[in-house]
Design a protein around this motif. Structure first.
Motif, short mmCIF file in Angstrom:
data_model
loop_
_atom_site.label_atom_id
_atom_site.label_comp_id
_atom_site.label_asym_id
_atom_site.label_seq_id
_atom_site.Cartn_x
_atom_site.Cartn_y
_atom_site.Cartn_z
N ASN A 113 0.82 -1.21 0.00
CA ASN A 113 0.00 0.00 0.00
C ASN A 113 0.86 1.26 0.00
OD1 ASN A 113 -2.57 1.46 0.23
ND2 ASN A 113 -1.84 1.96 2.28
N SER A 114 1.96 1.24 0.76
CA SER A 114 2.84 2.43 0.82
C SER A 114 3.48 2.70 -0.54
CB SER A 114 3.92 2.24 1.90
OG SER A 114 4.93 1.34 1.47
N ILE A 115 3.79 1.63 -1.28
CA ILE A 115 4.38 1.79 -2.61
C ILE A 115 3.32 2.20 -3.63
CG2 ILE A 115 5.54 0.57 -4.51
CD1 ILE A 115 7.36 1.11 -2.07
N MET A 116 2.17 1.58 -3.58
CA MET A 116 1.12 1.86 -4.57
C MET A 116 0.49 3.23 -4.37
SD MET A 116 1.37 -0.69 -6.51
CE MET A 116 0.02 -0.38 -7.65
N SER A 117 0.54 3.75 -3.15
CA SER A 117 -0.05 5.07 -2.90
C SER A 117 0.94 6.21 -3.10
CB SER A 117 -0.63 5.13 -1.47
OG SER A 117 0.40 4.93 -0.52
N ALA A 118 2.23 5.87 -3.29
CA ALA A 118 3.25 6.92 -3.52
C ALA A 118 2.98 7.64 -4.84
CB ALA A 118 4.64 6.30 -3.52
N LYS A 119 2.97 8.96 -4.79
CA LYS A 119 2.63 9.76 -5.97
C LYS A 119 3.84 10.03 -6.87
CE LYS A 119 -1.63 10.40 -4.51
NZ LYS A 119 -2.74 9.68 -5.12
N ASN A 120 5.04 9.68 -6.40
CA ASN A 120 6.25 10.00 -7.16
C ASN A 120 6.85 8.77 -7.86
OD1 ASN A 120 6.99 8.81 -4.76
ND2 ASN A 120 8.78 10.12 -4.42
N ILE A 121 6.07 7.70 -7.94
CA ILE A 121 6.52 6.48 -8.61
C ILE A 121 5.55 6.17 -9.75
CG2 ILE A 121 6.97 4.00 -8.34
CD1 ILE A 121 7.52 4.56 -5.36
N SER A 122 6.09 5.96 -10.94
CA SER A 122 5.19 5.68 -12.07
C SER A 122 4.76 4.21 -12.05
CB SER A 122 5.88 6.01 -13.40
OG SER A 122 7.02 5.21 -13.58
N ASP A 123 3.65 3.93 -12.73
CA ASP A 123 3.07 2.58 -12.68
C ASP A 123 4.02 1.50 -13.20
OD1 ASP A 123 0.80 3.55 -11.55
OD2 ASP A 123 -0.31 3.73 -13.43
N ILE A 124 4.82 1.84 -14.20
CA ILE A 124 5.74 0.84 -14.78
C ILE A 124 6.81 0.43 -13.76
CG2 ILE A 124 7.42 2.45 -15.81
CD1 ILE A 124 7.45 0.57 -18.27
N GLU A 125 7.07 1.30 -12.78
CA GLU A 125 8.09 1.02 -11.77
C GLU A 125 7.56 0.16 -10.62
OE1 GLU A 125 10.62 5.16 -12.42
OE2 GLU A 125 8.88 5.14 -11.10
N ARG A 126 6.25 -0.09 -10.61
CA ARG A 126 5.67 -0.92 -9.54
C ARG A 126 4.68 -1.93 -10.12
NH1 ARG A 126 2.90 4.44 -6.84
NH2 ARG A 126 1.65 5.03 -8.63
N ASN A 127 5.03 -2.42 -11.32
CA ASN A 127 4.18 -3.42 -11.96
C ASN A 127 4.49 -4.82 -11.43
OD1 ASN A 127 6.57 -4.16 -13.21
ND2 ASN A 127 6.07 -3.25 -15.18
N HIS A 128 3.93 -5.85 -12.04
CA HIS A 128 4.09 -7.22 -11.53
C HIS A 128 5.55 -7.66 -11.51
CE1 HIS A 128 4.91 -9.38 -15.36
NE2 HIS A 128 4.32 -8.32 -15.89
N LEU A 129 6.38 -7.11 -12.41
CA LEU A 129 7.81 -7.46 -12.42
C LEU A 129 8.48 -7.04 -11.11
CD1 LEU A 129 8.73 -6.39 -16.07
CD2 LEU A 129 8.42 -8.73 -15.20
N PHE A 130 8.09 -5.87 -10.62
CA PHE A 130 8.65 -5.40 -9.35
C PHE A 130 8.22 -6.31 -8.20
CE2 PHE A 130 7.89 -3.06 -5.38
CZ PHE A 130 9.21 -2.77 -5.05
N TRP A 131 6.94 -6.67 -8.16
CA TRP A 131 6.43 -7.46 -7.04
C TRP A 131 6.97 -8.89 -7.07
CZ3 TRP A 131 5.08 -4.50 -3.40
CH2 TRP A 131 4.51 -3.26 -3.67
N ASP A 132 7.17 -9.43 -8.25
CA ASP A 132 7.79 -10.76 -8.36
C ASP A 132 9.22 -10.75 -7.86
OD1 ASP A 132 5.46 -11.65 -9.49
OD2 ASP A 132 6.20 -11.71 -11.55
N TRP A 133 9.88 -9.61 -8.05
CA TRP A 133 11.28 -9.46 -7.64
C TRP A 133 11.40 -9.18 -6.14
CZ3 TRP A 133 13.59 -4.57 -6.25
CH2 TRP A 133 14.99 -4.62 -6.08
#
Length: 312
Positions: A113-133
């Protein structure tokens, strides 16, 4: 803008010491992140460092650091000026949500939630690839923390932290006084401030983390304006949200900041860029000794000033 806002002049003895004495600390888990990046050809550690420190840090680079393989994927290509943004900062945040003995996240949903609600991170930087990693991070972090090479490094870093406290005693007191005044003027809920430094982290990279009303500043060196800048972000952010409609009505697409702040060039990106711009302007005002009485008046003046200035 300097001199235009008749704010509070920062003078010794004018305000209550609301924050306890500041000291520079380290957090071993964050130290382990940057130690691992050092093994993965992180080359930002040498910027504006003296030769002795650079040589010392290089002495901790080991030829075959297999426990650091996970950290090879911290470097991305979404931020040209600093390719370790945002993943290095996201790892820093993750260290506050990890149970090391169990090698797993504690309340993973809160971290997400803290990552997804951050306004200074674009969606491509927190997509499924990030979460798998990132799900592999607790195990990777524990491997590094238990390694002999990191233990040797941390022993040296602890001594470096002691030196930094001696070196920056006066600066820490001044920062504490300025933030106490900002807390009083802007009604900040922050109860405690922690200054975390890491000698490997880029001196121009600064991040903040919030934990139970504790403000944790993390950077590669102590710069007064950087601490204030990060502290002000937390205060300015809700005001930008409240002024959202007015801001979006104005043409804030040509602010004098790196284009990466505009993210996807949508509404969220414009608000993020405007927040960064206002934080810089406000930080400059505070550092120069003028703390505005209210942020609403300051915002109103700055927006009007911007609208009156011919844009090239």
């Amino acid at each position: 803008y300097k001199g235009k806002n008749k704010g509070s002049k920062i003078q010794k003895g004018d305000y209550q010491m609301e924050y306890k004495e500041l000291s520079i600390t380290n957090i071993p888990a964050i130290s382990a992140v940057y130690f691992s990046l050092l093994q993965c050809k992180y080359d930002f550690y040498s910027i504006e460092r003296d030769t002795l420190l650079i040589d010392k840090l290089r002495s901790f680079i080991i030829s075959d650091c297999r426990e650091c393989d996970f950290f090879l994927d911290v470097k991305q290509n979404t931020c040209e000026v600093y390719p370790y943004w945002p993943r290095a900062a996201m790892l820093e945040t993750a260290t506050f949500y990890i149970d090391l003995p169990q090698e797993q996240f504690v309340d993973f949903n809160a971290y997400k939630n803290s990552i997804m609600s951050a306004k200074n991170i674009s969606d491509i930087e927190r997509n499924h690839l990030f979460w798998d990693w990132i799900i592999q991070f607790p195990k990777a972090l524990k491997l590094v923390l238990q390694s002999n090479s990191f233990s040797r490094y941390l022993k040296w870093e602890n001594d470096w932290i002691v030196e930094q406290n001696l070196k920056y005693k006066k600066e820490l007191e001044r920062i504490r006084n300025i933030l106490a005044l900002c807390k009083e003027k802007f009604k900040s809920p922050i109860q405690n401030i922690q200054v975390v430094l890491n000698p490997i982290k880029c001196v121009y990279s600064a991040d903040y983390h919030l934990k139970d009303n504790n403000f944790i500043f993390c950077s590669g060196s102590l710069r007064e304006e950087a601490v204030i800048h990060e502290f002000i972000h937390y205060i300015v952010h809700p005001i930008v949200e409240n002024w959202k409609d007015e801001i979006l009505c104005c043409n804030f697409t040509n602010l004098d900041i790196d284009t990466s702040y505009y993210l996807n060039n949508d509404e969220v990106g414009i608000l993020n860029a405007f927040e960064e711009y206002m934080v810089r302007v406000l930080t400059d005002a505070i550092v120069s000794g003028n703390v505005p009485e209210t942020l609403e008046v300051f915002f109103d003046q700055e927006i009007n000033q911007f609208m009156r200035t011919p844009q090239v």
